[in-house]
Design a protein around this motif. Structure first.
Motif, PDB file in Angstrom:
ATOM      1  N   LEU A   1      44.099  44.408  35.697  1.00 14.62           N
ATOM      2  CA  LEU A   1      43.925  42.683  36.095  1.00 14.62           C
ATOM      3  C   LEU A   1      43.674  42.386  37.431  1.00 14.62           C
ATOM      4  CD1 LEU A   1      43.698  39.719  35.469  1.00 14.62           C
ATOM      5  CD2 LEU A   1      45.586  39.430  35.656  1.00 14.62           C
ATOM      6  N   MET A   2      44.407  42.924  38.165  1.00 13.08           N
ATOM      7  CA  MET A   2      43.695  42.952  40.217  1.00 13.08           C
ATOM      8  C   MET A   2      42.842  43.303  40.433  1.00 13.08           C
ATOM      9  SD  MET A   2      46.541  41.193  40.858  1.00 13.08           S
ATOM     10  CE  MET A   2      46.418  41.150  42.774  1.00 13.08           C
TER      11      MET A   2
ATOM     12  N   LEU B   1      40.094  41.469  39.471  1.00 14.59           N
ATOM     13  CA  LEU B   1      39.927  39.913  40.179  1.00 14.59           C
ATOM     14  C   LEU B   1      39.371  40.797  41.908  1.00 14.59           C
ATOM     15  CD1 LEU B   1      43.851  38.754  40.110  1.00 14.59           C
ATOM     16  CD2 LEU B   1      41.060  37.827  39.302  1.00 14.59           C
TER      17      LEU B   1
ATOM     18  N   THR C   1      36.052  38.974  43.057  1.00 14.94           N
ATOM     19  CA  THR C   1      36.026  38.392  44.478  1.00 14.94           C
ATOM     20  C   THR C   1      35.478  38.861  45.077  1.00 14.94           C
ATOM     21  OG1 THR C   1      38.453  37.560  44.308  1.00 14.94           O
ATOM     22  CG2 THR C   1      37.313  37.274  46.331  1.00 14.94           C
TER      23      THR C   1
END
Length: 164
Positions: free
Chosen positions: A81-82, A85, A89
Motif C-alpha cells: 500500500l505504501m 501511495l 503521488t
C-alpha cells in the motif's frame, strides 16, 4: 549444547512453517497481483527497497513463531500500500517524484564522456564502454549519447556511420 536441536526441534515448528509459508506466499502473490504491474517493473532504488522489505517480512512470517499470519499479511499489505501511495503521488506531483526517484544521467554526449557525471554516478569508463559495446559500438566516439537510466541500466544511442 544439544546438537540435535540444531537440525530438528519438533514437528510443530515444521508444520507451522509449511502451513504459514504457503499461506503467506499466496497472500504476497495476491497482493502483488492486486497492486498491478508497476510493482513488478524494472526496479529503481525505491522499488528495490520495497522488494527487499517484502522478502524480509515474508522471511520473518515464516521463521518467527511470534508473528501470526494475520500480522504478517498486514505488514505485507502495508508495504505494498505504501508503495502504491508513493507511485500514485509521484505520478501526480513532480516535486514528490523528484524526491523519491532518481533522474536519468547523461554519461556521454556526441562521442565525449561527461566526466563529472561519470564520477558523480560512480560509473567507470570501462563500464560505460561495456554498455557501448553491448549496443554495437566500438568506442565512446561511436555514441550520440550514453545515459544511466533511473533503474541503473545504461542506454546507448549510436551515431550514424557518417557522423563518426
Amino acid at each position: 549444547m544439544n546438537w540435535t536441536n540444531m537440525f530438528f526441534q519438533d514437528w510443530t515448528g515444521l508444520v507451522r512453517t509449511g502451513v504459514v509459508g504457503v499461506l503467506a506466499y499466496a497472500t504476497l502473490v495476491l497482493f502483488l497481483r492486486i497492486s498491478g504491474k508497476r510493482t513488478l517493473a524494472k526496479l529503481n532504488a525505491f522499488d528495490l527497497v520495497v522488494t527487499v522489505a517484502l522478502g524480509s517480512t515474508l522471511s520473518a512470517i515464516l521463521l518467527q513463531e511470534s508473528i501470526a499470519l494475520a500480522e504478517g499479511a498486514l505488514a505485507l499489505g502495508l508495504l505494498i500500500l505504501m508503495q502504491l501511495l508513493v507511485t500514485f503521488t509521484s505520478v501526480r506531483w513532480r516535486g514528490f517524484a523528484q524526491a523519491v526517484r532518481s533522474e536519468p544521467t547523461l554519461l556521454a554526449h556526441d562521442g565525449e564522456y561527461c566526466h563529472a557525471a561519470l564520477q558523480r554516478e560512480r560509473v567507470t569508463q570501462d563500464e560505460a564502454l561495456s554498455a557501448i559495446r553491448s549496443a554495437g559500438g566500438e568506442h565512446v566516439g561511436s555514441v550520440r549519447y550514453l545515459v544511466l537510466e533511473s533503474d541503473g541500466t545504461i542506454s546507448a544511442a549510436l551515431r550514424s556511420k557518417g557522423d563518426q
